[in-house]
Scaffold this active site. Structure first.
Site, PDB file in Angstrom:
ATOM      1  N   LYS A 184      -9.174 136.523 101.155  1.00  0.00           N
ATOM      2  CA  LYS A 184     -10.171 135.462 101.036  1.00  0.00           C
ATOM      3  C   LYS A 184      -9.512 134.272 100.337  1.00  0.00           C
ATOM      4  O   LYS A 184      -8.933 134.430  99.259  1.00  0.00           O
ATOM      5  CB  LYS A 184     -11.370 135.923 100.209  1.00  0.00           C
ATOM      6  CG  LYS A 184     -12.295 136.834 100.989  1.00  0.00           C
ATOM      7  CD  LYS A 184     -13.601 137.044 100.257  1.00  0.00           C
ATOM      8  CE  LYS A 184     -14.584 137.840 101.110  1.00  0.00           C
ATOM      9  NZ  LYS A 184     -14.041 139.040 101.731  1.00  0.00           N
ATOM     10  N   LYS A 222     -20.892 138.475 112.665  1.00  0.00           N
ATOM     11  CA  LYS A 222     -22.142 137.684 112.679  1.00  0.00           C
ATOM     12  C   LYS A 222     -22.135 136.661 111.556  1.00  0.00           C
ATOM     13  O   LYS A 222     -22.621 135.548 111.715  1.00  0.00           O
ATOM     14  CB  LYS A 222     -23.346 138.612 112.484  1.00  0.00           C
ATOM     15  CG  LYS A 222     -23.747 139.344 113.742  1.00  0.00           C
ATOM     16  CD  LYS A 222     -24.991 140.190 113.479  1.00  0.00           C
ATOM     17  CE  LYS A 222     -25.278 141.079 114.661  1.00  0.00           C
ATOM     18  NZ  LYS A 222     -26.113 142.234 114.275  1.00  0.00           N
ATOM     19  N   ARG A 234     -11.143 137.353 114.625  1.00  0.00           N
ATOM     20  CA  ARG A 234     -12.115 138.426 114.407  1.00  0.00           C
ATOM     21  C   ARG A 234     -13.484 137.747 114.489  1.00  0.00           C
ATOM     22  O   ARG A 234     -13.727 136.772 113.776  1.00  0.00           O
ATOM     23  CB  ARG A 234     -11.941 139.052 113.033  1.00  0.00           C
ATOM     24  CG  ARG A 234     -13.085 140.028 112.678  1.00  0.00           C
ATOM     25  CD  ARG A 234     -13.229 140.229 111.170  1.00  0.00           C
ATOM     26  NE  ARG A 234     -12.103 140.905 110.583  1.00  0.00           N
ATOM     27  CZ  ARG A 234     -11.773 140.788 109.295  1.00  0.00           C
ATOM     28  NH1 ARG A 234     -12.479 140.011 108.486  1.00  0.00           N
ATOM     29  NH2 ARG A 234     -10.740 141.423 108.803  1.00  0.00           N
ATOM     30  N   GLN A 279     -17.752 133.154 112.585  1.00  0.00           N
ATOM     31  CA  GLN A 279     -19.067 133.768 112.354  1.00  0.00           C
ATOM     32  C   GLN A 279     -20.084 133.294 113.399  1.00  0.00           C
ATOM     33  O   GLN A 279     -20.372 132.097 113.491  1.00  0.00           O
ATOM     34  CB  GLN A 279     -19.564 133.368 110.966  1.00  0.00           C
ATOM     35  CG  GLN A 279     -18.663 133.824 109.825  1.00  0.00           C
ATOM     36  CD  GLN A 279     -18.794 132.947 108.592  1.00  0.00           C
ATOM     37  OE1 GLN A 279     -18.883 131.721 108.704  1.00  0.00           O
ATOM     38  NE2 GLN A 279     -18.775 133.542 107.411  1.00  0.00           N
ATOM     39  N   ASP A 301     -10.323 136.102 105.959  1.00  0.00           N
ATOM     40  CA  ASP A 301     -11.780 136.267 106.038  1.00  0.00           C
ATOM     41  C   ASP A 301     -12.443 134.893 106.011  1.00  0.00           C
ATOM     42  O   ASP A 301     -11.893 133.937 105.454  1.00  0.00           O
ATOM     43  CB  ASP A 301     -12.292 137.046 104.819  1.00  0.00           C
ATOM     44  CG  ASP A 301     -11.981 138.539 104.886  1.00  0.00           C
ATOM     45  OD1 ASP A 301     -11.575 139.032 105.942  1.00  0.00           O
ATOM     46  OD2 ASP A 301     -12.169 139.208 103.847  1.00  0.00           O
ATOM     47  N   MET A 302     -13.646 134.821 106.579  1.00  0.00           N
ATOM     48  CA  MET A 302     -14.395 133.558 106.487  1.00  0.00           C
ATOM     49  C   MET A 302     -15.486 133.710 105.440  1.00  0.00           C
ATOM     50  O   MET A 302     -16.193 134.715 105.407  1.00  0.00           O
ATOM     51  CB  MET A 302     -14.995 133.198 107.846  1.00  0.00           C
ATOM     52  CG  MET A 302     -15.581 131.815 107.886  1.00  0.00           C
ATOM     53  SD  MET A 302     -14.422 130.496 107.412  1.00  0.00           S
ATOM     54  CE  MET A 302     -13.525 130.241 108.936  1.00  0.00           C
ATOM     55  N   ARG A 309     -23.713 141.954  99.316  1.00  0.00           N
ATOM     56  CA  ARG A 309     -23.858 141.503 100.719  1.00  0.00           C
ATOM     57  C   ARG A 309     -24.200 142.680 101.627  1.00  0.00           C
ATOM     58  O   ARG A 309     -25.004 142.559 102.540  1.00  0.00           O
ATOM     59  CB  ARG A 309     -22.571 140.815 101.203  1.00  0.00           C
ATOM     60  CG  ARG A 309     -22.391 139.409 100.648  1.00  0.00           C
ATOM     61  CD  ARG A 309     -21.365 138.611 101.443  1.00  0.00           C
ATOM     62  NE  ARG A 309     -20.004 139.071 101.252  1.00  0.00           N
ATOM     63  CZ  ARG A 309     -19.214 138.710 100.235  1.00  0.00           C
ATOM     64  NH1 ARG A 309     -19.659 137.875  99.315  1.00  0.00           N
ATOM     65  NH2 ARG A 309     -17.978 139.168 100.140  1.00  0.00           N
ATOM     66  N   ARG A 310     -23.598 143.849 101.350  1.00  0.00           N
ATOM     67  CA  ARG A 310     -23.899 145.032 102.183  1.00  0.00           C
ATOM     68  C   ARG A 310     -25.351 145.457 101.995  1.00  0.00           C
ATOM     69  O   ARG A 310     -26.017 145.860 102.936  1.00  0.00           O
ATOM     70  CB  ARG A 310     -22.973 146.212 101.833  1.00  0.00           C
ATOM     71  CG  ARG A 310     -21.504 145.954 101.960  1.00  0.00           C
ATOM     72  CD  ARG A 310     -21.021 145.763 103.376  1.00  0.00           C
ATOM     73  NE  ARG A 310     -21.282 144.507 104.030  1.00  0.00           N
ATOM     74  CZ  ARG A 310     -20.561 143.390 103.899  1.00  0.00           C
ATOM     75  NH1 ARG A 310     -19.537 143.343 103.122  1.00  0.00           N
ATOM     76  NH2 ARG A 310     -20.879 142.303 104.585  1.00  0.00           N
TER      77      ARG A 310
HETATM   78  C1  LIG Z   1     -14.586 144.390 109.987  1.00  0.00           C
HETATM   79  C2  LIG Z   1     -15.580 143.387 109.512  1.00  0.00           C
HETATM   80  C3  LIG Z   1     -15.127 142.261 108.862  1.00  0.00           C
HETATM   81  C4  LIG Z   1     -16.039 141.289 108.432  1.00  0.00           C
HETATM   82  N1  LIG Z   1     -15.564 140.119 107.899  1.00  0.00           N
HETATM   83  C5  LIG Z   1     -16.452 139.143 107.581  1.00  0.00           C
HETATM   84  C6  LIG Z   1     -16.007 137.853 107.167  1.00  0.00           C
HETATM   85  O1  LIG Z   1     -14.809 137.554 107.059  1.00  0.00           O
HETATM   86  N2  LIG Z   1     -16.963 136.922 106.874  1.00  0.00           N
HETATM   87  C7  LIG Z   1     -18.308 137.188 106.994  1.00  0.00           C
HETATM   88  O2  LIG Z   1     -19.123 136.291 106.745  1.00  0.00           O
HETATM   89  N3  LIG Z   1     -18.739 138.411 107.372  1.00  0.00           N
HETATM   90  C8  LIG Z   1     -17.852 139.380 107.672  1.00  0.00           C
HETATM   91  N4  LIG Z   1     -18.316 140.599 108.089  1.00  0.00           N
HETATM   92  C9  LIG Z   1     -19.778 140.947 107.940  1.00  0.00           C
HETATM   93  C10 LIG Z   1     -20.588 140.517 109.139  1.00  0.00           C
HETATM   94  O3  LIG Z   1     -20.628 139.116 109.190  1.00  0.00           O
HETATM   95  C11 LIG Z   1     -22.028 141.049 109.057  1.00  0.00           C
HETATM   96  O4  LIG Z   1     -22.630 140.581 107.900  1.00  0.00           O
HETATM   97  C12 LIG Z   1     -22.124 142.559 109.049  1.00  0.00           C
HETATM   98  O5  LIG Z   1     -21.158 143.155 109.875  1.00  0.00           O
HETATM   99  C13 LIG Z   1     -23.523 143.007 109.532  1.00  0.00           C
HETATM  100  O6  LIG Z   1     -23.753 142.644 110.863  1.00  0.00           O
HETATM  101  P1  LIG Z   1     -23.601 143.702 112.066  1.00  0.00           P
HETATM  102  O7  LIG Z   1     -23.326 142.937 113.304  1.00  0.00           O
HETATM  103  O8  LIG Z   1     -22.528 144.671 111.715  1.00  0.00           O
HETATM  104  O9  LIG Z   1     -24.929 144.509 112.186  1.00  0.00           O
HETATM  105  P2  LIG Z   1     -26.373 144.282 111.490  1.00  0.00           P
HETATM  106  O10 LIG Z   1     -26.840 142.914 111.858  1.00  0.00           O
HETATM  107  O11 LIG Z   1     -26.286 144.663 110.059  1.00  0.00           O
HETATM  108  O12 LIG Z   1     -27.216 145.351 112.233  1.00  0.00           O
HETATM  109  C14 LIG Z   1     -27.730 145.165 113.566  1.00  0.00           C
HETATM  110  C15 LIG Z   1     -28.042 146.495 114.188  1.00  0.00           C
HETATM  111  O13 LIG Z   1     -26.825 147.260 114.295  1.00  0.00           O
HETATM  112  C16 LIG Z   1     -27.083 148.639 114.106  1.00  0.00           C
HETATM  113  N5  LIG Z   1     -26.391 149.085 112.894  1.00  0.00           N
HETATM  114  C17 LIG Z   1     -25.882 148.306 111.912  1.00  0.00           C
HETATM  115  N6  LIG Z   1     -25.333 149.044 110.937  1.00  0.00           N
HETATM  116  C18 LIG Z   1     -25.512 150.332 111.298  1.00  0.00           C
HETATM  117  C19 LIG Z   1     -25.174 151.572 110.704  1.00  0.00           C
HETATM  118  N7  LIG Z   1     -24.540 151.627 109.525  1.00  0.00           N
HETATM  119  N8  LIG Z   1     -25.517 152.700 111.366  1.00  0.00           N
HETATM  120  C20 LIG Z   1     -26.160 152.646 112.538  1.00  0.00           C
HETATM  121  N9  LIG Z   1     -26.515 151.502 113.152  1.00  0.00           N
HETATM  122  C21 LIG Z   1     -26.187 150.364 112.549  1.00  0.00           C
HETATM  123  C22 LIG Z   1     -28.580 148.765 113.949  1.00  0.00           C
HETATM  124  O14 LIG Z   1     -29.122 148.957 115.227  1.00  0.00           O
HETATM  125  C23 LIG Z   1     -28.966 147.397 113.404  1.00  0.00           C
HETATM  126  O15 LIG Z   1     -30.307 147.074 113.609  1.00  0.00           O
HETATM  127  C24 LIG Z   1     -17.430 141.534 108.587  1.00  0.00           C
HETATM  128  C25 LIG Z   1     -17.872 142.675 109.243  1.00  0.00           C
HETATM  129  C26 LIG Z   1     -16.974 143.592 109.716  1.00  0.00           C
HETATM  130  C27 LIG Z   1     -17.490 144.779 110.460  1.00  0.00           C
END
Ligand SMILES: Cc1cc2nc3c(=O)[nH]c(=O)nc-3n(C[C@H](O)[C@H](O)[C@H](O)COP(=O)(O)OP(=O)(O)OC[C@H]3O[C@@H](n4cnc5c(N)ncnc54)[C@H](O)[C@@H]3O)c2cc1C
Length: 281
Positions: A74, A161, A158, A137, A108-109, A262-263
């Site tokens: 970051k 969302k 990468r 994003q 990372d963003m 954030r998680r």
């Molecule tokens: C490898 C990686 C790197 C990232 N790097 C960045 C970054 O640099 N900057 C940044 O701003 N964000 C980053 N993120 C976070 C990302 O922007 C999202 O906030 C985060 O991934 C949640 O969005 P989602 O698309 O995973 O699913 P969500 O929007 O959380 O979930 C949508 C749907 O997916 C399914 N789902 C989600 N989680 C689960 C689970 N645990 N078990 C079963 N079903 C599930 C469900 O159906 C849920 O309703 C990163 C994420 C990943 C995976």
């Protein structure tokens, strides 16, 4: 505080480089790749930024050769808010070590306050290095244009969302709109064939990627899926068994609170996990 530390262990591999390398080994044994992330952000002290940069250089050298030397950084941890040139120098030295050990660095963003500056530093680093990629994003209105530019420049992206709270003038907040933009951007990246990383736990988006890659005859080795440590581990194994590249983002370190928060914010099941464990004692 202690209980929370224990709970954070679901999302964070440990506090030390040894802990995270051990987690990387366990993933490797399952055929899963890793990207290692030293937790920390919003650093305003030069010495602290230098310490983080040194820790990353040591980590790159400590990762054993059988594991890929792949890290996520970051820029605010490396002093982006102190000075862009200072940050560029620290990131550049990390990239030099990464080059020596045949490693890859993903930037990372962070929040929209940093989007433009992060891209600028990335472009300056990219001028002298092939072993660096960026994150875009899907919730930001600007991202489709950034994706097109990245494809035309041959940058490795990468796509996620987006994890920060952003104002409605610049970002979508409704899941449907974010998903729609994610799909559009993912297709552009997959067509660009520059090894995009589809970073999501959202099964609809995973399914869309699988279907689109099949339809366009994009081989499985031309892209990878990425998920976060602790989230959907069974799905990692399924995707590996089905022949796809799967990388897990593995954070470590003591500054886990903002990441952990954030998680919790993005998924009620993660909050329920914490509540269940606190109630259980
Ligand atoms: C490898 C990686 C790197 C990232 N790097 C960045 C970054 O640099 N900057 C940044 O701003 N964000 C980053 N993120 C976070 C990302 O922007 C999202 O906030 C985060 O991934 C949640 O969005 P989602 O698309 O995973 O699913 P969500 O929007 O959380 O979930 C949508 C749907 O997916 C399914 N789902 C989600 N989680 C689960 C689970 N645990 N078990 C079963 N079903 C599930 C469900 O159906 C849920 O309703 C990163 C994420 C990943 C995976």
């Amino acid at each position: 505080m202690r209980a929370l530390t224990v709970l954070a262990r679901r999302f964070v591999a440990g506090e030390t480089a040894e802990d995270v390398i051990e987690a990387g080994r366990r993933l490797h044994d399952r055929g899963i790749l890793a990207s290692f992330d030293l937790l920390g952000e919003d650093v305003l002290d030069r010495a602290a930024a230098q310490r983080s940069a040194r820790a990353y250089r040591c980590l790159l050298r400590a990762i054993p050769p059988e594991l890929e030397r792949n890290i996520s950084i970051k820029l605010t941890m490396l002093g982006l808010d102190i000075s862009e040139d200072f940050c560029l120098e620290l990131a550049g030295r990390i990239l030099e070590v990464a080059r020596e050990v045949n490693g890859f660095v993903r930037i990372d963003m962070e929040s929209s306050r940093h989007t433009q500056r992060t891209l600028e530093v990335f472009h300056r680093l990219r001028g002298g290095h092939d072993n660096v990629g960026i994150v875009l994003q899907a919730y930001l209105h600007r991202t489709e244009a950034d994706v097109k530019e990245a494809v035309s420049r041959g940058d490795r992206v990468r796509l996620c969302k987006g994890a920060y709270k952003e104002p409605p003038e610049i970002a979508w907040a409704e899941m449907e709109a974010i998903r729609e933009n994610y799909v559009k951007c993912a297709h552009l990246l997959l067509d660009g064939r520059n090894y995009p990383a589809i970073a999501t736990h959202d099964e609809l988006l995973v399914q869309d990627t699988l279907a689109y890659a099949g339809m366009q005859k994009i081989p499985a080795e031309r892209f990878e899926f990425q998920m976060l440590y602790g989230l959907r581990p069974r799905r990692w194994d399924e995707l590996v068994r089905a022949g796809y590249n799967m990388r897990v983002y593995v954070p470590y370190g003591t500054h886990w609170m903002p990441y952990f928060y954030r998680r919790l914010r993005e998924r009620k099941e993660n909050v329920l996990f914490v509540i269940r464990n606190v109630v259980r004692g």
